[in-house]
Scaffold this active site. Structure first.
Site, mmCIF file in Angstrom:
data_model
loop_
_atom_site.group_PDB
_atom_site.id
_atom_site.type_symbol
_atom_site.label_atom_id
_atom_site.label_comp_id
_atom_site.label_asym_id
_atom_site.label_seq_id
_atom_site.Cartn_x
_atom_site.Cartn_y
_atom_site.Cartn_z
ATOM 1 N N HIS A 18 -9.134 7.030 1.641
ATOM 2 C CA HIS A 18 -9.452 5.593 1.818
ATOM 3 C C HIS A 18 -10.526 5.198 1.032
ATOM 4 O O HIS A 18 -10.298 3.872 0.519
ATOM 5 C CB HIS A 18 -9.903 5.151 3.379
ATOM 6 C CG HIS A 18 -8.763 6.138 4.356
ATOM 7 N ND1 HIS A 18 -9.366 6.861 5.514
ATOM 8 C CD2 HIS A 18 -7.541 6.482 4.300
ATOM 9 C CE1 HIS A 18 -8.336 7.395 6.021
ATOM 10 N NE2 HIS A 18 -7.219 7.029 5.400
ATOM 11 N N ASP A 115 -9.186 -1.685 5.243
ATOM 12 C CA ASP A 115 -7.825 -0.646 5.207
ATOM 13 C C ASP A 115 -6.948 -0.565 6.303
ATOM 14 O O ASP A 115 -7.380 -1.348 7.523
ATOM 15 C CB ASP A 115 -8.450 0.560 4.511
ATOM 16 C CG ASP A 115 -9.160 1.567 5.565
ATOM 17 O OD1 ASP A 115 -8.836 1.275 6.825
ATOM 18 O OD2 ASP A 115 -10.135 2.127 5.295
ATOM 19 N N HIS A 366 -0.015 18.167 -3.531
ATOM 20 C CA HIS A 366 0.389 17.702 -2.017
ATOM 21 C C HIS A 366 0.890 16.298 -1.845
ATOM 22 O O HIS A 366 1.427 16.149 -0.944
ATOM 23 C CB HIS A 366 -0.840 17.698 -1.130
ATOM 24 C CG HIS A 366 -1.864 16.913 -1.163
ATOM 25 N ND1 HIS A 366 -2.436 16.680 -2.621
ATOM 26 C CD2 HIS A 366 -2.655 16.280 -0.490
ATOM 27 C CE1 HIS A 366 -3.411 15.750 -2.445
ATOM 28 N NE2 HIS A 366 -3.643 15.473 -1.352
ATOM 29 N N ASN A 370 -3.312 8.965 -3.825
ATOM 30 C CA ASN A 370 -4.470 8.937 -4.773
ATOM 31 C C ASN A 370 -3.934 9.755 -5.778
ATOM 32 O O ASN A 370 -3.849 9.366 -6.861
ATOM 33 C CB ASN A 370 -5.601 8.908 -4.125
ATOM 34 C CG ASN A 370 -6.177 7.920 -3.315
ATOM 35 O OD1 ASN A 370 -5.688 6.801 -3.492
ATOM 36 N ND2 ASN A 370 -7.065 8.293 -2.473
ATOM 37 N N SER A 371 -3.643 10.957 -5.390
ATOM 38 C CA SER A 371 -3.438 12.095 -6.436
ATOM 39 C C SER A 371 -1.957 11.778 -7.260
ATOM 40 O O SER A 371 -2.009 12.007 -8.408
ATOM 41 C CB SER A 371 -3.049 13.324 -5.864
ATOM 42 O OG SER A 371 -4.532 14.002 -5.134
ATOM 43 N N ALA A 389 0.513 13.611 6.632
ATOM 44 C CA ALA A 389 0.338 12.112 6.588
ATOM 45 C C ALA A 389 1.897 11.585 6.033
ATOM 46 O O ALA A 389 2.905 11.986 6.455
ATOM 47 C CB ALA A 389 -0.648 11.692 5.816
#
Length: 487
Positions: A18, A115, A366, A370-371, A389
């Site tokens: 986050h 957020d 994964h 973000n990745s 998630a």
């Protein structure tokens, strides 16, 4: 700071997933749009990486980072409390310190951005007469599911994962039962009710910001804006403002790794990392090691200790990490046999710097958002290995809609992925003469350019952010005129 500037306050819940996009949003508002920005961070215990991110000396001009005091939730949780509930409780308990921080500001914010775990703080925004926005640090498709979940709750009987048909989302790609987000896995758990509440509270905002862009998710964004059913639920404007990603990190202690990458051929290395929270079982770690070795491809593997014990003589102990972490388990002789083609890095590596390196041609990930954005923004195709998630939804979108990834035939959380399948996926992604690799690479580079254009001046995401700011400036101007008339 100049009091004439529009002042935006951004509230971040704990956790790197986050914090990173919130910081990038704050930096962009301050440097590209001329706002005064205060980022209010709800902390628990900061990791070294978080502490580095929150270092005020690294913040640009007109951006201030304010850490709110940690909250004590020990009496409100137990060892079985799941992550969404945990974060919701933390954010609730942080509201008094948030209110105090806002009261203490000489130049009060006019805009308040939270957020997705901070929507219960909207009542404070109302007290301070601030406009209020939700910043969803994920996809428009995820946003649609979150918003529509309370409708599905009335329409679907039994557990979502037991349904025979995909879950329908008006105007969007349906969601397979096995791909639903973690809070929807158990409808009796508090996590589920917190998740539904969050989706309902989106519409209490003045708008929803999302870390995505028009060309990436045109269908889902159109549904959120225009579909009659979805529009009746969303009710507020949606603003795609991404891709907001972490900038290239300094080389730091891994400079030897970067020197090794410099010596490798172009696009010849696959990068393997499951993020800060991604850990595999010992058995899966063994299979992944064999799969990498059998593929005969160059690799960089960020390895965390398995979640199970060593389990016998089939494990090779590669030694403790530099900070005294537990031993890592690998097949006997793995490091010796692969020392010319691979590097195993304990715990952490400068991910953005690696993904932006010319020698890197694939990413086994994964699929945290973000990745994912870091990979897409560097034109790197992926092996999608979702763990928790909303990562299962991300993996499906990457493979089936965007065409930049392959994924295992069975979810890795359901079954150990065997070495033969891992070898096949690595080969598909890394070898240009194999199925689909050329198309995947070309598509990844198209999305890289598309995201870059979206953020550039005049691009779709830039204009979307301008729209939010102009709307708030107009509201502030009208408020000042009204105050002048009243005086």
């Amino acid at each position: 700071m100049e009091s004439t500037k529009l002042h935006a306050a951004i509230l971040s819940s704990p956790g790197m997933g986050h914090l990173v996009p919130v910081l990038e949003l704050g930096k962009r508002l301050a440097t590209h749009h001329g706002l005064e920005v205060t980022i209010l961070v709800v902390t628990t215990h900061s990791s070294p990486a978080e502490s580095q991110l929150l270092d005020p000396s690294t913040a640009p001009k007109h951006l201030r980072i304010l850490q709110l005091p940690p909250v004590d939730i020990s009496s409100l949780v137990n060892p079985d409390t799941k992550i969404v509930t945990l974060l919701a409780i933390i954010m609730r308990q942080a509201r008094p310190s948030l209110r105090s921080a806002l009261c203490a500001m000489e130049h009060r914010p006019a805009m308040f951005i939270v957020d997705l775990f901070g929507s219960e703080a909207f009542e404070i925004a109302n007290e301070f007469n601030m406009s209020k926005y939700v910043f969803v640090t994920s996809t428009a498709w995820f946003t649609a599911l979150t918003i529509y979940c309370h409708v599905l709750d009335k329409e679907v009987e039994g557990e979502y994962v037991d349904q025979n048909e995909p879950l329908s989302l008006p105007g969007c790609k349906p969601v397979r039962p096995e791909d639903v987000v973690d809070p929807m896995l158990d409808r009796t758990n508090q996590d589920y009710y917190e998740y539904m509440r969050i989706g309902v509270e989106y519409s209490l905002s003045d708008g929803i910001l999302m870390n995505t862009w028009e060309d990436l998710e045109g269908t889902s964004l159109k549904a959120l804006r225009d579909h009659k059913i979805m529009r009746s639920i969303v009710k507020v404007p949606v603003y795609p403002i991404g891709p907001l990603t972490k900038p290239v990190e300094p080389a730091g202690p891994n400079s030897e790794l970067l020197e090794w990458l410099d010596k490798q051929p172009s696009e010849s290395v696959i990068y393997v990392s499951f993020g800060s929270g991604g850990t595999l079982s010992a058995e899966q770690t063994i299979e992944l090691a064999w799969g990498l070795e059998l593929s005969q491809q160059r690799f960089v593997w960020v390895l965390r200790p398995p979640i199970e014990g060593h389990g016998g003589s089939s494990f090779f102990t590669s030694g403790s990490g530099p900070d005294g972490t537990p031993d890592y388990c690998l097949p006997d002789g793995f490091l010796t046999r692969t020392h010319n083609v691979g590097v195993v890095v304990p715990l952490w590596a400068p991910q953005v710097k690696i993904l932006s390196h010319p020698s890197v041609g694939g990413f086994l990930s994964h699929c945290g958002w973000n990745s994912t954005l870091e990979s897409v923004s560097n034109g790197v195709p992926m092996i999608a290995w979702p763990l928790y998630a909303e990562q299962r939804m991300n993996a499906t979108m990457l493979e089936e809609e965007l065409g930049v990834a392959v994924k295992p035939k069975v979810l890795p959380t359901k079954k150990v992925v065997r070495r033969e399948e891992i070898e096949e996926m690595v080969t598909i992604v890394m070898e240009s003469n194999k199925h689909g690799r050329k198309e995947m690479k070309e598509r990844a580079k198209e999305l890289k350019n598309s995201g870059k254009n979206a953020l550039s001046k005049g691009g779709s995401s830039y204009k979307s952010m301008c729209e939010v700011i102009n709307k708030d400036c107009q509201l502030r101007l009208e408020s000042h005129k009204l105050q002048a008339l009243q005086q």
